[in-house]
Every structure is written in structure tokens, then in C-alpha cells.
Design a protein around this motif. Structure first.
Motif, PDB file in Angstrom:
ATOM      1  N   THR A  31     -27.298  13.675   1.409  1.00 17.36           N
ATOM      2  CA  THR A  31     -26.460  14.000   0.250  1.00 17.36           C
ATOM      3  C   THR A  31     -26.710  15.402  -0.283  1.00 17.36           C
ATOM      4  O   THR A  31     -25.794  16.047  -0.793  1.00 17.36           O
ATOM      5  CB  THR A  31     -26.708  12.992  -0.880  1.00 17.36           C
ATOM      6  N   THR A  32     -27.949  15.875  -0.159  1.00 21.91           N
ATOM      7  CA  THR A  32     -28.291  17.181  -0.731  1.00 21.91           C
ATOM      8  C   THR A  32     -27.560  18.315  -0.025  1.00 21.91           C
ATOM      9  O   THR A  32     -26.980  19.204  -0.675  1.00 21.91           O
ATOM     10  CB  THR A  32     -29.807  17.406  -0.669  1.00 21.91           C
ATOM     11  N   VAL A  33     -27.577  18.295   1.306  1.00 26.13           N
ATOM     12  CA  VAL A  33     -26.984  19.405   2.058  1.00 26.13           C
ATOM     13  C   VAL A  33     -25.469  19.499   1.834  1.00 26.13           C
ATOM     14  O   VAL A  33     -24.955  20.578   1.501  1.00 26.13           O
ATOM     15  CB  VAL A  33     -27.339  19.285   3.550  1.00 26.13           C
ATOM     16  N   PRO A  34     -24.689  18.417   1.997  1.00 27.30           N
ATOM     17  CA  PRO A  34     -23.254  18.544   1.694  1.00 27.30           C
ATOM     18  C   PRO A  34     -22.981  18.910   0.242  1.00 27.30           C
ATOM     19  O   PRO A  34     -22.047  19.671  -0.046  1.00 27.30           O
ATOM     20  CB  PRO A  34     -22.697  17.154   2.035  1.00 27.30           C
ATOM     21  N   PRO A  55     -13.518   6.755   6.967  1.00 31.02           N
ATOM     22  CA  PRO A  55     -14.590   6.943   7.952  1.00 31.02           C
ATOM     23  C   PRO A  55     -14.023   6.769   9.363  1.00 31.02           C
ATOM     24  O   PRO A  55     -13.051   6.043   9.553  1.00 31.02           O
ATOM     25  CB  PRO A  55     -15.599   5.843   7.604  1.00 31.02           C
ATOM     26  N   PRO A  56     -14.597   7.414  10.368  1.00 31.89           N
ATOM     27  CA  PRO A  56     -15.780   8.296  10.335  1.00 31.89           C
ATOM     28  C   PRO A  56     -15.431   9.778  10.198  1.00 31.89           C
ATOM     29  O   PRO A  56     -16.162  10.623  10.711  1.00 31.89           O
ATOM     30  CB  PRO A  56     -16.403   8.016  11.692  1.00 31.89           C
ATOM     31  N   THR A  57     -14.330  10.086   9.533  1.00 35.61           N
ATOM     32  CA  THR A  57     -13.950  11.488   9.348  1.00 35.61           C
ATOM     33  C   THR A  57     -15.057  12.243   8.607  1.00 35.61           C
ATOM     34  O   THR A  57     -15.509  11.786   7.553  1.00 35.61           O
ATOM     35  CB  THR A  57     -12.641  11.576   8.552  1.00 35.61           C
ATOM     36  N   PRO A  58     -15.485  13.389   9.116  1.00 39.31           N
ATOM     37  CA  PRO A  58     -16.592  14.120   8.467  1.00 39.31           C
ATOM     38  C   PRO A  58     -16.109  14.970   7.292  1.00 39.31           C
ATOM     39  O   PRO A  58     -16.271  16.195   7.283  1.00 39.31           O
ATOM     40  CB  PRO A  58     -17.144  14.981   9.605  1.00 39.31           C
ATOM     41  N   GLU A  59     -15.540  14.326   6.281  1.00 38.85           N
ATOM     42  CA  GLU A  59     -15.108  15.045   5.088  1.00 38.85           C
ATOM     43  C   GLU A  59     -16.299  15.157   4.142  1.00 38.85           C
ATOM     44  O   GLU A  59     -17.121  14.248   4.051  1.00 38.85           O
ATOM     45  CB  GLU A  59     -13.942  14.287   4.443  1.00 38.85           C
ATOM     46  N   TRP A  60     -16.398  16.277   3.411  1.00 41.59           N
ATOM     47  CA  TRP A  60     -17.615  16.559   2.644  1.00 41.59           C
ATOM     48  C   TRP A  60     -17.888  15.505   1.580  1.00 41.59           C
ATOM     49  O   TRP A  60     -19.035  15.078   1.411  1.00 41.59           O
ATOM     50  CB  TRP A  60     -17.499  17.937   2.008  1.00 41.59           C
ATOM     51  N   GLY A  61     -16.883  15.082   0.862  1.00 35.95           N
ATOM     52  CA  GLY A  61     -17.101  14.047  -0.144  1.00 35.95           C
ATOM     53  C   GLY A  61     -17.545  12.737   0.474  1.00 35.95           C
ATOM     54  O   GLY A  61     -18.400  12.025  -0.080  1.00 35.95           O
ATOM     55  N   LEU A  62     -16.989  12.404   1.637  1.00 37.20           N
ATOM     56  CA  LEU A  62     -17.389  11.180   2.331  1.00 37.20           C
ATOM     57  C   LEU A  62     -18.815  11.281   2.850  1.00 37.20           C
ATOM     58  O   LEU A  62     -19.550  10.286   2.864  1.00 37.20           O
ATOM     59  CB  LEU A  62     -16.418  10.901   3.478  1.00 37.20           C
ATOM     60  N   LEU A  63     -19.245  12.475   3.262  1.00 38.94           N
ATOM     61  CA  LEU A  63     -20.631  12.652   3.706  1.00 38.94           C
ATOM     62  C   LEU A  63     -21.604  12.363   2.566  1.00 38.94           C
ATOM     63  O   LEU A  63     -22.650  11.724   2.775  1.00 38.94           O
ATOM     64  CB  LEU A  63     -20.837  14.086   4.209  1.00 38.94           C
ATOM     65  N   ILE A  64     -21.272  12.845   1.375  1.00 41.32           N
ATOM     66  CA  ILE A  64     -22.140  12.573   0.221  1.00 41.32           C
ATOM     67  C   ILE A  64     -22.164  11.088  -0.094  1.00 41.32           C
ATOM     68  O   ILE A  64     -23.224  10.516  -0.411  1.00 41.32           O
ATOM     69  CB  ILE A  64     -21.659  13.383  -0.995  1.00 41.32           C
ATOM     70  N   ALA A  65     -21.015  10.421   0.005  1.00 41.09           N
ATOM     71  CA  ALA A  65     -20.950   8.983  -0.282  1.00 41.09           C
ATOM     72  C   ALA A  65     -21.742   8.178   0.730  1.00 41.09           C
ATOM     73  O   ALA A  65     -22.401   7.191   0.368  1.00 41.09           O
ATOM     74  CB  ALA A  65     -19.492   8.530  -0.303  1.00 41.09           C
ATOM     75  N   GLU A  66     -21.695   8.577   2.003  1.00 47.20           N
ATOM     76  CA  GLU A  66     -22.412   7.822   3.027  1.00 47.20           C
ATOM     77  C   GLU A  66     -23.929   7.962   2.893  1.00 47.20           C
ATOM     78  O   GLU A  66     -24.670   7.070   3.325  1.00 47.20           O
ATOM     79  CB  GLU A  66     -21.971   8.299   4.412  1.00 47.20           C
ATOM     80  N   GLY A  67     -24.401   9.039   2.303  1.00 51.42           N
ATOM     81  CA  GLY A  67     -25.842   9.224   2.202  1.00 51.42           C
ATOM     82  C   GLY A  67     -26.450   8.798   0.888  1.00 51.42           C
ATOM     83  O   GLY A  67     -27.672   8.898   0.715  1.00 51.42           O
ATOM     84  N   ARG A  68     -25.631   8.286  -0.042  1.00 50.13           N
ATOM     85  CA  ARG A  68     -26.183   7.954  -1.361  1.00 50.13           C
ATOM     86  C   ARG A  68     -27.123   6.753  -1.298  1.00 50.13           C
ATOM     87  O   ARG A  68     -27.972   6.580  -2.192  1.00 50.13           O
ATOM     88  CB  ARG A  68     -25.052   7.665  -2.337  1.00 50.13           C
ATOM     89  N   ASN A  69     -27.001   5.902  -0.273  1.00 44.45           N
ATOM     90  CA  ASN A  69     -27.893   4.747  -0.146  1.00 44.45           C
ATOM     91  C   ASN A  69     -29.236   5.113   0.468  1.00 44.45           C
ATOM     92  O   ASN A  69     -30.111   4.249   0.577  1.00 44.45           O
ATOM     93  CB  ASN A  69     -27.234   3.658   0.700  1.00 44.45           C
ATOM     94  N   TYR A  70     -29.383   6.383   0.888  1.00 43.81           N
ATOM     95  CA  TYR A  70     -30.630   6.792   1.551  1.00 43.81           C
ATOM     96  C   TYR A  70     -31.293   7.951   0.801  1.00 43.81           C
ATOM     97  O   TYR A  70     -32.012   8.750   1.404  1.00 43.81           O
ATOM     98  CB  TYR A  70     -30.338   7.230   2.996  1.00 43.81           C
ATOM     99  N   LEU A  71     -31.052   8.026  -0.502  1.00 40.47           N
ATOM    100  CA  LEU A  71     -31.606   9.133  -1.270  1.00 40.47           C
ATOM    101  C   LEU A  71     -33.131   9.150  -1.242  1.00 40.47           C
ATOM    102  O   LEU A  71     -33.756  10.212  -1.222  1.00 40.47           O
ATOM    103  CB  LEU A  71     -31.122   9.058  -2.719  1.00 40.47           C
ATOM    104  N   ALA A  72     -33.744   7.983  -1.228  1.00 42.80           N
ATOM    105  CA  ALA A  72     -35.205   7.920  -1.269  1.00 42.80           C
ATOM    106  C   ALA A  72     -35.837   8.239   0.072  1.00 42.80           C
ATOM    107  O   ALA A  72     -36.976   8.741   0.125  1.00 42.80           O
ATOM    108  CB  ALA A  72     -35.647   6.532  -1.734  1.00 42.80           C
ATOM    109  N   LEU A 114     -31.682   8.884  11.279  1.00 40.99           N
ATOM    110  CA  LEU A 114     -32.410   9.324  10.085  1.00 40.99           C
ATOM    111  C   LEU A 114     -33.587  10.229  10.418  1.00 40.99           C
ATOM    112  O   LEU A 114     -34.682  10.111   9.862  1.00 40.99           O
ATOM    113  CB  LEU A 114     -32.891   8.110   9.278  1.00 40.99           C
ATOM    114  N   GLN A 115     -33.369  11.146  11.323  1.00 41.90           N
ATOM    115  CA  GLN A 115     -34.384  12.155  11.613  1.00 41.90           C
ATOM    116  C   GLN A 115     -34.229  13.331  10.653  1.00 41.90           C
ATOM    117  O   GLN A 115     -33.123  13.744  10.324  1.00 41.90           O
ATOM    118  CB  GLN A 115     -34.263  12.649  13.056  1.00 41.90           C
ATOM    119  N   GLY A 116     -35.344  13.863  10.201  1.00 41.56           N
ATOM    120  CA  GLY A 116     -35.316  14.984   9.278  1.00 41.56           C
ATOM    121  C   GLY A 116     -34.921  16.279   9.962  1.00 41.56           C
ATOM    122  O   GLY A 116     -34.778  16.334  11.198  1.00 41.56           O
ATOM    123  N   PRO A 117     -34.721  17.333   9.201  1.00 42.62           N
ATOM    124  CA  PRO A 117     -34.385  18.637   9.787  1.00 42.62           C
ATOM    125  C   PRO A 117     -35.440  19.085  10.784  1.00 42.62           C
ATOM    126  O   PRO A 117     -36.642  19.014  10.527  1.00 42.62           O
ATOM    127  CB  PRO A 117     -34.327  19.561   8.562  1.00 42.62           C
TER     128      PRO A 117
END
Length: 313
Positions: free
Chosen positions: A287-290, A264-281, A90-93
Motif C-alpha cells: 500500500t505504501t508504494v502505490p 481485478p486483476p487490473t493493475p490500477e493504482w487505487g486497486l493496488l492500494i485496496a489489495e494491500g490494505r489487509n497486509y499492512l502489518a 509477499l517478498q520484500g523489496p
């Protein structure tokens, strides 16, 4: 006796006499200017690009970059999209990780780049399925007519009455999970739209004079359809295929987000958004970048589709 004296013309004696009936000298025609050299293909391409809208150029640039991601991901990133790095969760850009890292320390940019092949290949499969089956059904319905047209179009109406996402979910449950199965499901759901468009174009072209002349001159039914009807019916169909390409990426990403796509852990774009929805805060970039990439590709495909429909790809 009278004698007549004749005076000799000096010009006759000297051979220098000029005849009055000789044609006047013709002035030399001026040399024609050399014909201008034909423009080189590169110069014509430059002139064409100058007249192309900036939004269309941007759309092509987005599609080209994503296509390069899918074809040669190793040229854009050296990180492993599957394995994470301990202590980098969870390191930022940053300079080391341009788009940050996820909860397992995996580089988000690397997963985004390597995931392009799954999303784009799925979209191509979906468009191919819808285009081939829909074109076949529309061509048969528009060319044969009568009860065949009625039966096929009523089937198409039934398919259009079912929401495309619900139809895709029904098909993918039968086929099983995975990117290719999701692509086939999305493609089958788009068959009805392609079939209706192709049928309308075939009916329009079928009534033209040159097609009637081809039939009147003894042309075979299949040959006339292949040589005259089908090629002149594909302009709108190609534009719709470009539009459907963006819609297919969105649909496949939606199925991946719901858990019906690549596991998982396939890096598919929809799956990337789903994996990051629990860390929106805490990790908005997951989720934003994909999501931004998916939106950019869909909008680019829509812009190219509009340009093709206007006759300017």
C-alpha cells in the motif's frame, strides 16, 4: 613708362601647387565590431532551465516518468503484471523485485508501471470531459448573459453544492463500473468548476476595449468569441486543467479503492492500494508504494498548475 614684373609661382609651373580651399582629408571610420551571433535555441533553453525552480523541474520529471510508464511499460520492466510466480509471495523489496511482491507473487513494480496507463488515461478523459463541457457552458453563459446566464449559473450552483465524490458515485452507478466510466463520472463532477471559471474569464475579457472594437467594426458574434474572447480566457482555465488532472487521478484512485473502478486483476493504482490494505502489518510496501506514487503525481500536477497560473510553465 613703368613696367610691372610678375613672378611666376613655381608650384603653378610644376603643377604641384596646393589649393588652400581644398577640403581636408576625412579620416577613415573605424570598422564596426561584428554583430554578436544570435543565441541558439539550445542555449536559450539552458538559460531558461537555470532560472527554473528545482521543485518545478522535479514535478515535470515525475510527470514525464509516469507518462513513459504509460506509453512504454515494457521498457521499464519485463515481469507480467497479471501472473504471479509460485513461491514468491509477499517478498520484500530486493534486487530481483525492486518493490517486492504481492500475495500472489506478482511483482509490485511491474503492476505499478503497467497501472500507469489506466490511471493516466482515466485522468485525461476526466479532464477532457470537464474542460470541454465546462468551457462550453461558461462561454455561453458569459457571452450571452441575461436569463441564459442566470439559468446556467443556477444549475452550476446546484452541482457545486453536491460533494464531488457523491456525484461521481451517483453517475458511475448509472454508467457501470470500469476505469473509463469512473473517469467520465469524475469529469462530469468537475464541469461546474470549469464552467464557473470560464464564465468569469469570459465576462472579464468581454468588457475589454479590443473586443468592443471587434464588435463595433462589424465582427460576427461567433467569430469574435472564437478569435478574441476564448483565446484570452484560457490561461486560468489551462492552469485549472493541470490542477484537475492531479485531482482526477486522486478521485479515480479513490473510486478504484472503493471497488467502483477497474475490476481485478487490473493493475490500477487505487486497486493496488485496496489489495494491500489487509497486509499492512506484514507487507507495508503493497500500500505504501502505490500511495506514494499517487501522492507524488498529484503534488507534481499541483506544482505545474501553480507555475502555469503565474505564467511560467
Amino acid at each position: 613708362m613703368t613696367t610691372h614684373s610678375h613672378t611666376a609661382d613655381p608650384g603653378l609651373l610644376l603643377g604641384t601647387s596646393q589649393r588652400t580651399d581644398a577640403p581636408a582629408p576625412v579620416a577613415a571610420a573605424p570598422l564596426a565590431a561584428p554583430a554578436p551571433r544570435q543565441s541558439l535555441p539550445f542555449a536559450r533553453a539552458v538559460r531558461r532551465l537555470r532560472g527554473t525552480p528545482a521543485t518545478l523541474l522535479l514535478a515535470w520529471a515525475v510527470i514525464a516518468i509516469v507518462a513513459l510508464w504509460a506509453l512504454a511499460p515494457g521498457l521499464f520492466t519485463s515481469y507480467n503484471p497479471i501472473q504471479g510466480t509460485a513461491g514468491h509471495q509477499l517478498q520484500g523489496p530486493s534486487a530481483a523485485h525492486w518493490l517486492g511482491t504481492d500475495a500472489l507473487g506478482r511483482d509490485v513494480y511491474a503492476r505499478l508501471v503497467h497501472g500507469a496507463v489506466h490511471s493516466l488515461s482515466g485522468a485525461f478523459v476526466a479532464v477532457a470531459v470537464g474542460l470541454v463541457l465546462g468551457t462550453l457552458l461558461g462561454l455561453v453563459a458569459g457571452s450571452v448573459g441575461r436569463w441564459v446566464d442566470d439559468a446556467l449559473m443556477r444549475t452550476v450552483d446546484v452541482l457545486l453544492s453536491v460533494p464531488s465524490l457523491l456525484l461521481s458515485l451517483s453517475i458511475i452507478i448509472i454508467l457501470g463500473f470500469g476505469t473509463i466510466n469512473a473517469a467520465i463520472a469524475v469529469g462530469v463532477a468537475s464541469v461546474a468548476a470549469f464552467a464557473r471559471l470560464v464564465r468569469s474569464e469570459v465576462v472579464r475579457v468581454r468588457r475589454t476595449e479590443y473586443v468592443e472594437a471587434a464588435f463595433g467594426s462589424g465582427g460576427r458574434f461567433a467569430a469574435v468569441l472564437w478569435r478574441h474572447v476564448l483565446p484570452n480566457s484560457l490561461t486560468s482555465v489551462i492552469a485549472m486543467a493541470a490542477l484537475q488532472f492531479g485531482s482526477a487521478i486522486l478521485s479515480i484512485s479513490t473510486l478504484g479503492f472503493l471497488g467502483y473502478g477497474a475490476p481485478p486483476p487490473t493493475p490500477e493504482w487505487g486497486l493496488l492500494i485496496a489489495e494491500g490494505r489487509n497486509y499492512l502489518a506484514t507487507a507495508w510496501w503493497l500500500t505504501t508504494v502505490p500511495g506514494v506514487v499517487v501522492v507524488a503525481v498529484v503534488l507534481s500536477a499541483n506544482r505545474i498548475s501553480a507555475a502555469i497560473a503565474k505564467g511560467r510553465p
